[in-house]
Design a protein around this motif. Structure first.
Motif, short mmCIF file in Angstrom:
data_model
loop_
_atom_site.label_atom_id
_atom_site.label_comp_id
_atom_site.label_asym_id
_atom_site.label_seq_id
_atom_site.Cartn_x
_atom_site.Cartn_y
_atom_site.Cartn_z
N SER A 91 81.12 -16.67 1.29
CA SER A 91 81.44 -17.99 1.81
C SER A 91 80.47 -18.35 2.94
O SER A 91 80.22 -17.55 3.85
CB SER A 91 82.88 -18.00 2.34
OG SER A 91 83.09 -19.09 3.20
N ASP A 93 81.13 -20.31 5.28
CA ASP A 93 81.93 -20.26 6.51
C ASP A 93 81.94 -18.85 7.10
O ASP A 93 81.84 -18.68 8.32
CB ASP A 93 83.37 -20.72 6.26
CG ASP A 93 83.47 -22.22 5.99
OD1 ASP A 93 82.53 -22.96 6.35
OD2 ASP A 93 84.49 -22.64 5.43
N ASP A 94 82.03 -17.83 6.24
CA ASP A 94 82.03 -16.46 6.73
C ASP A 94 80.67 -16.08 7.31
O ASP A 94 80.60 -15.34 8.31
CB ASP A 94 82.42 -15.49 5.61
CG ASP A 94 83.90 -15.58 5.25
OD1 ASP A 94 84.71 -15.97 6.13
OD2 ASP A 94 84.25 -15.27 4.10
#
Length: 103
Positions: A91, A93-94
């Motif tokens: 991800s 976001d990660d």
């Protein structure tokens, strides 16, 4: 197997991370920064079946990478991922959560 290093440009900050397979060809993924030494921006290098912190010299068995940091000290910073049909899914976001380590 040999660690593969990658980078992602997050609004002008280059976030580095690596993938390496361990025993049983299991994939291990971490930021190219450790939880305690990241401010030095030294990253890791592979020495056989271990990844070694370029800052403090501590070594980590590849098969233990992806585990939660047991000590709160030097440790390859975990990035969650999934495997889907032989592809590693990460991800954004990660990855962006590690931005502070490289800024």
């Amino acid at each position: 197997s040999k660690a593969n290093f990658f980078s992602y440009n997050s609004s002008g900050v280059t976030i580095r991370f690596f993938l390496v397979s361990g025993a049983g060809r299991n994939i291990h993924l971490a930021a190219d920064a450790c939880d305690s030494c990241f401010e030095n921006k030294e990253g890791f290098r592979q020495t056989g079946d271990q990844m070694k912190c370029n800052n403090c010299g501590q070594s980590f068995e590849i098969d233990r990478i992806n585990a939660t940091n047991p000590t709160g000290k030097c440790w390859p910073s975990n990035i969650p991922f999934a495997i889907d049909g032989g592809n590693v899914i990460i991800s954004i976001d990660d990855i962006n959560e590690k931005r502070f380590m490289f800024a």
